[in-house]
Design a protein around this motif. Sequence first.
Motif, mmCIF file in Angstrom:
data_model
loop_
_atom_site.group_PDB
_atom_site.id
_atom_site.type_symbol
_atom_site.label_atom_id
_atom_site.label_comp_id
_atom_site.label_asym_id
_atom_site.label_seq_id
_atom_site.Cartn_x
_atom_site.Cartn_y
_atom_site.Cartn_z
ATOM 1 N N LEU A 8 0.833 -1.192 0.000
ATOM 2 C CA LEU A 8 0.000 0.000 0.000
ATOM 3 C C LEU A 8 0.875 1.253 0.000
ATOM 4 O O LEU A 8 1.965 1.262 0.565
ATOM 5 N N PHE A 9 0.378 2.285 -0.637
ATOM 6 C CA PHE A 9 1.088 3.567 -0.694
ATOM 7 C C PHE A 9 0.223 4.606 0.006
ATOM 8 O O PHE A 9 -0.923 4.828 -0.392
ATOM 9 N N ASN A 10 0.759 5.204 1.062
ATOM 10 C CA ASN A 10 0.033 6.199 1.852
ATOM 11 C C ASN A 10 0.780 7.521 1.811
ATOM 12 O O ASN A 10 1.993 7.562 2.040
ATOM 13 N N GLN A 11 0.035 8.569 1.551
ATOM 14 C CA GLN A 11 0.648 9.884 1.489
ATOM 15 C C GLN A 11 -0.226 10.921 2.197
ATOM 16 O O GLN A 11 -1.450 10.861 2.111
ATOM 17 N N LEU A 12 0.437 11.845 2.861
ATOM 18 C CA LEU A 12 -0.231 13.009 3.430
ATOM 19 C C LEU A 12 0.264 14.225 2.663
ATOM 20 O O LEU A 12 1.460 14.367 2.420
ATOM 21 N N ALA A 13 -0.664 15.078 2.263
ATOM 22 C CA ALA A 13 -0.311 16.336 1.593
ATOM 23 C C ALA A 13 -0.727 17.476 2.505
ATOM 24 O O ALA A 13 -1.890 17.558 2.915
ATOM 25 N N PHE A 14 0.215 18.328 2.848
ATOM 26 C CA PHE A 14 -0.042 19.492 3.701
ATOM 27 C C PHE A 14 -0.099 20.707 2.785
ATOM 28 O O PHE A 14 0.879 21.048 2.127
ATOM 29 N N ILE A 15 -1.250 21.355 2.768
ATOM 30 C CA ILE A 15 -1.496 22.455 1.843
ATOM 31 C C ILE A 15 -1.794 23.722 2.626
ATOM 32 O O ILE A 15 -2.638 23.718 3.530
ATOM 33 N N LYS A 16 -1.113 24.786 2.269
ATOM 34 C CA LYS A 16 -1.368 26.099 2.867
ATOM 35 C C LYS A 16 -1.975 26.983 1.786
ATOM 36 O O LYS A 16 -1.359 27.242 0.756
ATOM 37 N N LEU A 17 -3.209 27.419 2.042
ATOM 38 C CA LEU A 17 -3.935 28.255 1.095
ATOM 39 C C LEU A 17 -3.691 29.727 1.373
ATOM 40 O O LEU A 17 -3.408 30.114 2.514
ATOM 41 N N GLU A 18 -3.839 30.536 0.340
ATOM 42 C CA GLU A 18 -3.805 31.983 0.524
ATOM 43 C C GLU A 18 -5.022 32.386 1.353
ATOM 44 O O GLU A 18 -6.078 31.742 1.288
ATOM 45 N N ASN A 19 -4.869 33.444 2.146
ATOM 46 C CA ASN A 19 -5.989 33.934 2.953
ATOM 47 C C ASN A 19 -7.202 34.194 2.066
ATOM 48 O O ASN A 19 -7.080 34.778 0.991
ATOM 49 N N SER A 77 -5.266 25.906 6.340
ATOM 50 C CA SER A 77 -4.406 24.721 6.418
ATOM 51 C C SER A 77 -5.229 23.479 6.118
ATOM 52 O O SER A 77 -6.176 23.159 6.838
ATOM 53 N N ILE A 78 -4.837 22.795 5.066
ATOM 54 C CA ILE A 78 -5.537 21.609 4.582
ATOM 55 C C ILE A 78 -4.578 20.428 4.646
ATOM 56 O O ILE A 78 -3.394 20.560 4.310
ATOM 57 N N ILE A 79 -5.090 19.279 5.062
ATOM 58 C CA ILE A 79 -4.320 18.037 5.017
ATOM 59 C C ILE A 79 -5.133 17.032 4.217
ATOM 60 O O ILE A 79 -6.311 16.805 4.505
ATOM 61 N N ILE A 80 -4.502 16.463 3.209
ATOM 62 C CA ILE A 80 -5.147 15.432 2.405
ATOM 63 C C ILE A 80 -4.469 14.110 2.719
ATOM 64 O O ILE A 80 -3.246 13.981 2.643
ATOM 65 N N ASN A 81 -5.287 13.129 3.078
ATOM 66 C CA ASN A 81 -4.831 11.782 3.399
ATOM 67 C C ASN A 81 -5.197 10.883 2.221
ATOM 68 O O ASN A 81 -6.368 10.757 1.883
ATOM 69 N N GLU A 82 -4.188 10.291 1.602
ATOM 70 C CA GLU A 82 -4.408 9.414 0.453
ATOM 71 C C GLU A 82 -3.878 8.021 0.743
ATOM 72 O O GLU A 82 -2.796 7.866 1.307
ATOM 73 N N LYS A 83 -4.628 7.015 0.306
ATOM 74 C CA LYS A 83 -4.172 5.632 0.389
ATOM 75 C C LYS A 83 -4.435 4.989 -0.964
ATOM 76 O O LYS A 83 -5.537 5.077 -1.494
ATOM 77 N N TRP A 84 -3.404 4.347 -1.498
ATOM 78 C CA TRP A 84 -3.456 3.715 -2.809
ATOM 79 C C TRP A 84 -3.048 2.252 -2.685
ATOM 80 O O TRP A 84 -2.278 1.894 -1.778
#
Length: 100
Positions: free
Chosen positions: A4-15, A54-61
């Motif tokens: 399995l491939f697991n990834q977290l993406a930490f995203i910072k958006l503009e105000n 602040s956004i966190i995307i949790n992906e599992k493949w």
Amino acid sequence: MSSLFNQLAFIKLENGKSILFLDLMKSPDGSEVTRSFPGNILFEVTQDDQDENSIIINEKWDSKVSWENYMKFRANSSFVNKLSSFLAAPPEFKIVSAID
């Protein structure tokens, strides 16, 4: 060892861009495309309760190959350009493995 491939993406958006980002993720080109892509097991978008930018995307493949195929697909779509227009900084990615 799991393939399995697991990834977290930490995203910072503009105000002020969080609503636009969430609208994009709910659009026909957004999260459902990822969730229905071959090999995707989980695609979860979360937002920090203390910081709406602040956004966190949790992906599992099912494999790294499936994720790589997905990334190639997204790279050739307009989605990435739309998403990039909301970012305050480049996303940070972490590959993680379940230990329990």
